[in-house]
Design a protein around this motif. Structure first.
Motif, mmCIF file in Angstrom:
data_model
loop_
_atom_site.group_PDB
_atom_site.id
_atom_site.type_symbol
_atom_site.label_atom_id
_atom_site.label_comp_id
_atom_site.label_asym_id
_atom_site.label_seq_id
_atom_site.Cartn_x
_atom_site.Cartn_y
_atom_site.Cartn_z
ATOM 1 N N ARG A 441 6.996 26.177 40.102
ATOM 2 C CA ARG A 441 5.298 27.004 39.890
ATOM 3 C C ARG A 441 4.894 26.659 38.318
ATOM 4 N NH1 ARG A 441 4.267 31.527 43.301
ATOM 5 N NH2 ARG A 441 5.776 31.570 45.071
ATOM 6 N N THR A 442 3.684 26.170 38.512
ATOM 7 C CA THR A 442 2.998 25.786 37.347
ATOM 8 C C THR A 442 2.479 27.078 36.704
ATOM 9 O OG1 THR A 442 2.935 23.555 37.655
ATOM 10 C CG2 THR A 442 1.363 24.382 35.902
ATOM 11 N N LEU A 443 2.872 27.607 35.720
ATOM 12 C CA LEU A 443 2.221 28.942 35.116
ATOM 13 C C LEU A 443 0.454 28.907 34.720
ATOM 14 C CD1 LEU A 443 4.957 30.674 32.872
ATOM 15 C CD2 LEU A 443 4.585 30.615 35.569
ATOM 16 N N LYS A 444 -0.143 29.576 35.076
ATOM 17 C CA LYS A 444 -1.509 29.535 34.790
ATOM 18 C C LYS A 444 -1.616 29.329 33.221
ATOM 19 C CE LYS A 444 -2.919 32.706 37.779
ATOM 20 N NZ LYS A 444 -1.626 32.754 38.594
ATOM 21 N N GLU A 445 -1.008 30.469 32.669
ATOM 22 C CA GLU A 445 -1.076 30.524 31.182
ATOM 23 C C GLU A 445 0.523 30.524 30.473
ATOM 24 O OE1 GLU A 445 -3.013 34.075 29.897
ATOM 25 O OE2 GLU A 445 -4.774 33.438 30.721
ATOM 26 N N GLU A 446 0.840 29.759 29.620
ATOM 27 C CA GLU A 446 2.149 29.627 29.241
ATOM 28 C C GLU A 446 2.692 31.117 28.649
ATOM 29 O OE1 GLU A 446 2.034 26.343 26.289
ATOM 30 O OE2 GLU A 446 1.809 24.728 27.784
ATOM 31 N N ARG A 447 3.637 31.294 29.049
ATOM 32 C CA ARG A 447 4.525 32.537 28.574
ATOM 33 C C ARG A 447 5.342 32.352 27.171
ATOM 34 N NH1 ARG A 447 5.599 37.276 31.237
ATOM 35 N NH2 ARG A 447 3.753 36.699 32.101
ATOM 36 N N LYS A 448 4.831 32.865 26.340
ATOM 37 C CA LYS A 448 5.449 32.939 24.989
ATOM 38 C C LYS A 448 6.734 33.828 25.070
ATOM 39 C CE LYS A 448 6.071 31.692 20.496
ATOM 40 N NZ LYS A 448 6.068 30.240 20.185
ATOM 41 N N VAL A 449 8.091 33.567 24.833
ATOM 42 C CA VAL A 449 9.172 34.192 24.623
ATOM 43 C C VAL A 449 9.788 34.309 23.155
ATOM 44 C CG1 VAL A 449 11.575 34.639 25.658
ATOM 45 C CG2 VAL A 449 9.723 33.679 27.161
ATOM 46 N N LYS A 450 10.052 35.439 22.664
ATOM 47 C CA LYS A 450 10.686 35.530 21.290
ATOM 48 C C LYS A 450 11.893 36.059 21.462
ATOM 49 C CE LYS A 450 6.314 37.615 19.578
ATOM 50 N NZ LYS A 450 5.633 38.762 18.846
ATOM 51 N N ARG A 451 12.603 35.669 20.224
ATOM 52 C CA ARG A 451 14.155 35.971 20.146
ATOM 53 C C ARG A 451 14.239 37.549 20.447
ATOM 54 N NH1 ARG A 451 16.777 33.463 14.731
ATOM 55 N NH2 ARG A 451 18.569 34.481 15.748
ATOM 56 N N GLY A 452 15.311 37.967 20.984
ATOM 57 C CA GLY A 452 15.403 39.274 21.387
ATOM 58 C C GLY A 452 14.838 39.810 22.545
ATOM 59 N N ASP A 453 13.938 38.715 23.045
ATOM 60 C CA ASP A 453 13.443 39.371 24.380
ATOM 61 C C ASP A 453 14.653 39.376 25.489
ATOM 62 O OD1 ASP A 453 11.071 39.364 23.200
ATOM 63 O OD2 ASP A 453 9.880 37.849 24.388
ATOM 64 N N SER A 454 14.249 39.941 26.607
ATOM 65 C CA SER A 454 15.137 39.735 27.717
ATOM 66 C C SER A 454 14.742 39.481 29.045
ATOM 67 C CB SER A 454 16.163 41.262 27.712
ATOM 68 O OG SER A 454 15.073 42.367 28.129
ATOM 69 N N PHE A 455 15.458 39.145 30.108
ATOM 70 C CA PHE A 455 14.818 38.719 31.417
ATOM 71 C C PHE A 455 15.768 39.366 32.339
ATOM 72 C CE2 PHE A 455 14.647 34.763 28.982
ATOM 73 C CZ PHE A 455 13.359 34.587 28.664
ATOM 74 N N MET A 456 14.991 39.685 33.663
ATOM 75 C CA MET A 456 15.746 40.209 34.785
ATOM 76 C C MET A 456 15.124 39.240 35.936
ATOM 77 S SD MET A 456 15.034 44.220 34.241
ATOM 78 C CE MET A 456 15.666 44.649 35.765
ATOM 79 N N VAL A 457 16.204 38.792 36.988
ATOM 80 C CA VAL A 457 15.775 38.018 37.995
ATOM 81 C C VAL A 457 15.876 39.134 39.348
ATOM 82 C CG1 VAL A 457 15.764 36.078 39.574
ATOM 83 C CG2 VAL A 457 15.979 35.930 37.031
ATOM 84 N N GLU A 458 15.103 39.300 39.996
ATOM 85 C CA GLU A 458 15.357 40.341 41.030
ATOM 86 C C GLU A 458 14.894 39.691 42.490
ATOM 87 O OE1 GLU A 458 13.557 44.337 40.662
ATOM 88 O OE2 GLU A 458 12.190 43.782 42.007
ATOM 89 N N CYS A 459 15.950 39.739 43.215
ATOM 90 C CA CYS A 459 15.572 38.994 44.602
ATOM 91 C C CYS A 459 16.009 40.026 45.900
ATOM 92 C CB CYS A 459 16.947 38.167 44.895
ATOM 93 S SG CYS A 459 16.626 36.659 43.652
ATOM 94 N N THR A 460 15.089 40.075 46.476
ATOM 95 C CA THR A 460 15.072 40.879 47.711
ATOM 96 C C THR A 460 15.595 40.081 49.138
ATOM 97 O OG1 THR A 460 13.246 42.336 47.046
ATOM 98 C CG2 THR A 460 13.817 42.609 49.395
ATOM 99 N N TYR A 461 16.684 40.584 49.841
ATOM 100 C CA TYR A 461 17.095 40.049 50.792
ATOM 101 C C TYR A 461 16.992 40.608 52.280
ATOM 102 C CZ TYR A 461 19.686 37.439 47.316
ATOM 103 O OH TYR A 461 20.027 36.848 46.080
ATOM 104 N N ASP A 462 16.832 40.081 53.439
ATOM 105 C CA ASP A 462 16.786 40.558 54.838
ATOM 106 C C ASP A 462 18.015 40.148 55.419
ATOM 107 O OD1 ASP A 462 16.492 41.446 57.332
ATOM 108 O OD2 ASP A 462 14.544 40.466 57.489
ATOM 109 N N SER A 463 19.056 40.917 55.495
ATOM 110 C CA SER A 463 20.333 40.761 56.175
ATOM 111 C C SER A 463 20.516 41.516 57.400
ATOM 112 C CB SER A 463 21.436 40.977 55.330
ATOM 113 O OG SER A 463 21.597 42.208 54.865
ATOM 114 N N SER A 464 19.354 41.999 57.952
ATOM 115 C CA SER A 464 19.304 42.817 59.178
ATOM 116 C C SER A 464 19.927 42.075 60.477
ATOM 117 C CB SER A 464 17.803 43.150 59.472
ATOM 118 O OG SER A 464 16.974 42.202 59.699
ATOM 119 N N LYS A 465 19.975 40.778 60.507
ATOM 120 C CA LYS A 465 20.441 39.837 61.661
ATOM 121 C C LYS A 465 22.053 39.648 61.698
ATOM 122 C CE LYS A 465 15.842 38.736 63.218
ATOM 123 N NZ LYS A 465 15.161 37.387 63.758
ATOM 124 N N LYS A 466 22.465 40.093 60.322
ATOM 125 C CA LYS A 466 23.825 39.524 60.080
ATOM 126 C C LYS A 466 24.696 40.801 60.424
ATOM 127 C CE LYS A 466 24.781 36.649 57.645
ATOM 128 N NZ LYS A 466 25.088 35.086 57.792
#
Length: 579
Positions: A441-466
């Motif tokens: 994904r090419t960001l429409k606007e570049e995102r500035k990240v500073k020292r001390g910032d944090s990230f979260m990656v959040e994934c949603t799964y569908d395992s209803s057929k498992k």
């Protein structure tokens, strides 16, 4: 183990046919270049929707509007539209054809079943031009990204399923349309964040093709590695573009390709081939862990922003690289010999910044657990401020692209950005993730990240057929939750990954994990309890930067920002139709 896993973190997919590129002359038997039609004006994006090159789509986005142009190899009717699930109904479509007198029939419609589409009461798709030429039928039309019409699908940053159909004959009327038969299909597209198709490649650029030596695809699941040397460069170059070189016969089997730096190899290793996961792999090959290029199914060429490039030709630039290709051959078909790879364009015209990549998310190991029978299970990782404080420069970094990745259970992915307790808008978010379509994904606007910032990656799964739990790992049958971000200026911080310790069960993480194996996942209350366990577990975060950081544990897997981000609500008042 994280460093060794890093080169394997990227990209697993299912087959989806596509146009490789218009520059594949150096490798034999690659996908033949189809007769690509010439659009009527300059379009920044393009995609071949069908594997035979009979249906091409071009588009531009301007403000709140999007303009499409379709070139279809037919002189009959054309159908094109958007679908929530990639099926022909329910969907938001246009139907058009050119009459014998040159006039154009064009209608905004929607589908409700295996019947002729119904014409919308509000016509929100607008015809600009339509005619027939030597290629077939050409249609140019536009609409608002959000028409506020319940019969129309909103075009946003999510992965959108496009559908298409065509027929060799014009109908007498909409009510007498003949069935399109097999002349139909679906293709996922990121309309608002695809890399621009147009790129000015300087004439003095060098093409470097990294392709695997002939390899027989004979196993059900293989990750084949080969070692290569970058041609000697007398001065610094920037990689400004890369594109896949996929052999036609291998289209159904090539799932991902990664090129990684190999700092400890030499000329003597060039040409070596091996199973990437083999326990007999020499230790010096295991240091080939920092990705330079990554491609997966659905991806086309990627063009760097005009002020950014990946550096080659410097003392610390890659001189030797590992090519890793993941093959999947579940039917155990024999006789397929592959010679696929990647083409890189290296320019001596140096750009302002050196680019780099960083992987953030859930550490892909068995402690990442997705219970069965869950329609919407959420896994979250946290890259804490201590990592970016030590790993990023005083000036911070700017993110210009993101690749979000899960496997077949993935349904949504969001890369979150937090600063001083305030959550900023997501760096990337896809509420309709498609495992069959993976691209940067090419960001429409570049995102500035500073020292001390944090990230979260959040994934949603569908395992209803498992009927049993799924654990984290590299294979397609396992799961991942990763966001790979492209940024500049280059630093040595290349990953920030987290694993749950399940310390509410036991302070010994190995014992906790063993106990979880005996949990009764058939019990709804147990599954609910596990989601709470994940949400409140202590996580072990591993990151690296200019100084190798020690592994450390910290509490709060989901920090619950003091000021969480809320997307502004939209208003559809008086917005039907074009402004």
């Amino acid at each position: 183990m994280v460093c060794n896993w890093f080169s394997l973190i990227f990209l697993f997919g299912l087959y989806q046919a596509y146009e490789c590129s218009d520059a594949i002359d150096s490798v034999q038997k690659l996908i033949p270049v189809h007769s690509k039609p010439v659009p009527t004006s300059v379009f920044q994006h393009e995609i071949q929707l069908d594997p035979d090159g009979n249906f091409w789509l071009f588009w531009n986005v301007s403000g709140t509007n999007i303009t499409f142009e379709t070139h279809v190899r037919t002189r009959g009717y054309v159908g094109f539209g958007l679908s929530q699930n990639g099926k022909m109904f329910p969907s938001d479509v246009i139907v058009s054809w050119i009459n014998s007198d040159g006039s154009v029939y064009f209608r905004d419609c929607h589908t409700v079943g295996n019947v002729v589409p119904k014409v919308d009461s509000n016509q929100n798709w607008y015809l600009i031009n339509g005619f027939e030429n030597d290629f077939g039928t050409v249609l140019t039309f536009s609409r608002k990204l959000d028409t506020c019409d319940e019969d129309d699908i909103v075009i946003n940053d999510d992965t959108i399923r496009t559908i298409y159909s065509y027929h060799e004959e014009d109908p007498i009327s909409m009510t007498e349309m003949q069935w399109h038969g097999e002349k139909r299909g679906a293709q996922s597209v990121m309309f608002l964040s695809s890399s621009k198709s147009l790129a000015s490649i300087p004439n003095n650029s060098i093409k470097v093709d990294i392709v695997t030596p002939p390899y027989s695809i004979h196993l059900a699941d293989t990750r084949h590695c080969s070692l290569h040397k970058i041609p000697p460069l007398t001065k610094k170059h920037h990689m400004i573009r890369y594109e896949p070189l996929i052999q036609k016969e291998s289209l159904a089997f090539v799932h991902h390709i990664v090129i990684s730096k190999c700092p400890d190899t030499s000329d003597a290793d060039v040409g070596s081939t091996y199973d990437c996961f083999s326990t007999s792999t020499p230790d010096r090959f295991m240091t080939c862990s920092d990705p330079v290029v990554a491609w997966a199914v659905g991806g086309l060429a990627f063009n760097m922003p005009k002020h950014v490039g990946f550096a080659f030709g410097e003392a610390d630039s890659p001189k030797y690289v590992k090519l890793e290709i993941h093959y999947s051959n579940p039917s155990m078909k024999s006789g397929i010999v592959d010679r696929s790879g990647i083409r890189m364009f290296l320019s001596p015209d140096i750009r302002q910044y050196d680019a780099a990549g960083m992987t953030i998310g859930v550490n892909p190991n068995p402690t990442h657990i997705i219970p069965p029978y869950q329609k919407s299970f959420v896994s979250t990782s946290y890259c804490n401020p201590q990592c970016t404080e030590k790993g990023l420069p005083d000036t911070g970094i700017s993110i210009f692209g993101a690749f979000q990745h899960a496997h077949v259970l993935g349904r949504a992915i969001k890369t979150r950005h937090i600063r001083n307790g305030k959550e900023l808008p997501p760096i990337a978010e896809d509420k309709t993730y498609d495992f069959n379509y993976q691209d940067i994904r090419t960001l429409k606007e570049e995102r500035k990240v500073k020292r001390g910032d944090s990230f979260m990656v959040e994934c949603t799964y569908d395992s209803s057929k498992k009927n049993k739990s799924t654990t984290g790992g590299m294979s397609t049958g396992e799961e991942m939750c990763i966001s790979y971000i492209y940024y500049y200026p280059r630093t040595n911080m290349s990953f920030c990954l987290a694993s749950p310790l399940y310390d509410q069960i036991s302070k010994d993480s190995e014992k906790a994990f063993e106990q979880l194996k005996d949990w009764n996942w058939n019990d709804k209350h147990i599954r609910q309890q596990f989601q709470q366990l994940v949400n409140n577990s202590t996580y072990n975060t591993i990151c690296n930067g200019p100084i190798k950081l020690e592994s450390h544990s910290y509490k709060t897997v989901i920090p619950n920002p003091e000021y969480p981000y809320h997307k502004p609500s939209k208003s559809c008042k008086n917005s039907i139709g074009m402004n």
